[in-house]
Design a protein around this motif. Structure first.
Motif, PDB file in Angstrom:
ATOM      1  N   PRO A   5       0.812  -1.231   0.000  1.00 54.91           N
ATOM      2  CA  PRO A   5       0.000   0.000   0.000  1.00 54.91           C
ATOM      3  C   PRO A   5       0.842   1.276   0.000  1.00 54.91           C
ATOM      4  N   GLU A   6       1.928   1.267   0.782  1.00 55.21           N
ATOM      5  CA  GLU A   6       2.794   2.451   0.815  1.00 55.21           C
ATOM      6  C   GLU A   6       3.484   2.666  -0.535  1.00 55.21           C
ATOM      7  N   VAL A   7       3.901   1.550  -1.131  1.00 53.32           N
ATOM      8  CA  VAL A   7       4.560   1.637  -2.437  1.00 53.32           C
ATOM      9  C   VAL A   7       3.571   2.160  -3.475  1.00 53.32           C
ATOM     10  N   LEU A   8       2.343   1.660  -3.390  1.00 51.75           N
ATOM     11  CA  LEU A   8       1.301   2.086  -4.328  1.00 51.75           C
ATOM     12  C   LEU A   8       1.022   3.582  -4.159  1.00 51.75           C
ATOM     13  N   ALA A   9       1.011   4.047  -2.907  1.00 47.86           N
ATOM     14  CA  ALA A   9       0.793   5.479  -2.644  1.00 47.86           C
ATOM     15  C   ALA A   9       1.912   6.303  -3.270  1.00 47.86           C
ATOM     16  N   GLU A  10       3.112   5.778  -3.208  1.00 52.43           N
ATOM     17  CA  GLU A  10       4.262   6.454  -3.821  1.00 52.43           C
ATOM     18  C   GLU A  10       4.077   6.557  -5.344  1.00 52.43           C
ATOM     19  N   LEU A  11       3.585   5.480  -5.933  1.00 55.48           N
ATOM     20  CA  LEU A  11       3.345   5.475  -7.386  1.00 55.48           C
ATOM     21  C   LEU A  11       2.243   6.460  -7.760  1.00 55.48           C
ATOM     22  N   GLN A  12       1.215   6.537  -6.911  1.00 60.28           N
ATOM     23  CA  GLN A  12       0.116   7.467  -7.188  1.00 60.28           C
ATOM     24  C   GLN A  12       0.604   8.918  -7.114  1.00 60.28           C
ATOM     25  N   GLY A  13       1.471   9.179  -6.136  1.00 58.46           N
ATOM     26  CA  GLY A  13       2.063  10.512  -6.013  1.00 58.46           C
ATOM     27  C   GLY A  13       2.877  10.858  -7.248  1.00 58.46           C
ATOM     28  N   LEU A  14       3.607   9.879  -7.720  1.00 61.82           N
ATOM     29  CA  LEU A  14       4.444  10.049  -8.906  1.00 61.82           C
ATOM     30  C   LEU A  14       3.587  10.376 -10.130  1.00 61.82           C
ATOM     31  N   ARG A  15       2.469   9.664 -10.230  1.00 59.54           N
ATOM     32  CA  ARG A  15       1.590   9.895 -11.385  1.00 59.54           C
ATOM     33  C   ARG A  15       0.981  11.290 -11.328  1.00 59.54           C
ATOM     34  N   VAL A  26       6.363  -1.145  -9.453  1.00 63.17           N
ATOM     35  CA  VAL A  26       7.526  -1.548  -8.657  1.00 63.17           C
ATOM     36  C   VAL A  26       7.560  -3.064  -8.683  1.00 63.17           C
ATOM     37  N   ALA A  27       8.714  -3.594  -9.030  1.00 64.77           N
ATOM     38  CA  ALA A  27       8.852  -5.051  -9.108  1.00 64.77           C
ATOM     39  C   ALA A  27      10.167  -5.449  -8.465  1.00 64.77           C
ATOM     40  N   VAL A  33       5.821  -8.620  -9.456  1.00 64.58           N
ATOM     41  CA  VAL A  33       5.191  -7.317  -9.257  1.00 64.58           C
ATOM     42  C   VAL A  33       4.908  -7.085  -7.765  1.00 64.58           C
ATOM     43  N   ILE A  34       5.296  -5.923  -7.249  1.00 64.42           N
ATOM     44  CA  ILE A  34       4.999  -5.561  -5.855  1.00 64.42           C
ATOM     45  C   ILE A  34       3.807  -4.608  -5.828  1.00 64.42           C
ATOM     46  N   ALA A  35       3.814  -3.630  -6.693  1.00 63.36           N
ATOM     47  CA  ALA A  35       2.681  -2.707  -6.826  1.00 63.36           C
ATOM     48  C   ALA A  35       2.712  -2.152  -8.241  1.00 63.36           C
ATOM     49  N   PRO A  43       0.711  -6.543 -16.161  1.00 59.33           N
ATOM     50  CA  PRO A  43       1.881  -6.097 -15.381  1.00 59.33           C
ATOM     51  C   PRO A  43       2.925  -7.197 -15.176  1.00 59.33           C
ATOM     52  N   ASP A  44       2.459  -8.448 -15.062  1.00 57.44           N
ATOM     53  CA  ASP A  44       3.405  -9.547 -14.839  1.00 57.44           C
ATOM     54  C   ASP A  44       4.373  -9.690 -16.008  1.00 57.44           C
TER      55      ASP A  44
END
Lengths: 161, 124
Positions: A5-15, A26-27, A33-35, A43-44
């Protein structure tokens, strides 16, 4: 991975910060795949291809004596695929359109990579990112053959069939 | 005709109050060359950010149906001037020079004149 979830939040911020970003993922360096925030593709598959490209990239920087892997930027006709080290065991892969601001993409992705590293169990990273260690020398595994192409018949150039 | 390195040195050396200068490709947002800058002024960050400034202005002009070209952009801060000058010469399209000036030491008119000269002489 509990950190997803934290990694996903980071990706959302990036977007939100980087215009022209069409996907982010992130893999782990071995292709899991992690997020991810990608739509319209598997994604795989992208993670697996990233891991393969990463292996070649890391071997290449090692072969020319330039140390561990940091980033990989592939420019296609319709966009970019960029992979950045995020700690020793993870990578951040971004997809962007062809008119993306690559300078900005690099800056934001390097920072995000440094923030993602501790979330995924890597060392909390200072200025330098921990480089991905080069993989072991390649085993002579055959390349996957294209459909319709008979394996083990490498020297046929169409004349023998 | 001068090359990138000479032009950047010229800008830092001959323009009074210059704190940093960069030649930037606004197609990619990456700097072709930088000179000066400091811990607090990362010229690669500036290159990427100002690429968005130039692109936004070009897009705005397109939306307003203005058939013209940007000569330069001036941004006035409390203690600094930021000058962006788009390259016009052959091979120079898609590039801009970015100059940071200390406003207490710089003469804006002279800096703008000097930067124009450097830009005309520059061949990439």
């Amino acid at each position: 991975m509990t950190a997803a979830p934290e990694v996903l939040a980071e990706l959302q911020g990036l977007r939100a910060r980087v215009p022209h970003l069409t996907g982010a993922m992130v893999a782990s360096t071995d292709g899991l795949v992690i997020a991810h925030l990608v739509a319209g593709m598997e994604p795989d598959g992208v993670a697996a291809l990233t891991a393969a490209a990463l292996g070649v990239g890391a071997r290449l920087t090692d072969a020319v004596g330039h140390g561990g892997f940091r980033e990989l930027l592939v420019s296609g006709e319709h966009g970019y695929v960029a992979t950045y080290a995020a700690g020793p065991s993870c990578v951040l892969t971004l997809l962007a359109t062809a008119d993306a601001n690559v300078g900005r993409l690099n800056l934001e992705a390097r920072r995000a990579g440094a923030r993602i590293a501790p979330l995924t169990g890597g060392p909390a990273d200072r200025r330098e990112r921990a480089p991905v260690p080069p993989p072991p020398p390649p085993s002579r595994a055959p390349l996957p053959s294209r459909p319709g192409h008979r394996p083990g018949n490498n020297n046929d150039n169409g004349a023998s069939s | 005709m001068t090359n990138t390195e000479t032009a950047l040195k010229d800008a830092m050396g001959s323009i009074e109050g210059a704190l940093g200068v960069a030649l930037v490709d606004y197609g990619s947002g990456m700097a072709l060359g930088t000179l000066g800058g400091s811990q607090t002024l990362d010229l690669n960050v500036a290159a990427a950010g100002n690429t968005d400034v130039v692109r936004a202005k070009l897009r705005t002009m397109e939306m307003l149906n203005i058939q013209d070209a940007i000569e330069d952009i001036l941004i006035t801060l409390g203690g600094q001037y930021h000058l962006i000058r788009l390259l016009t010469g052959r091979g120079g399209s898609g590039l801009f020079l970015y100059l940071v000036l200390d406003s207490r030491r710089a003469n804006l008119a002279m800096a703008r004149h000097q930067l124009k000269r450097i830009e005309t002489e520059l061949e990439v």
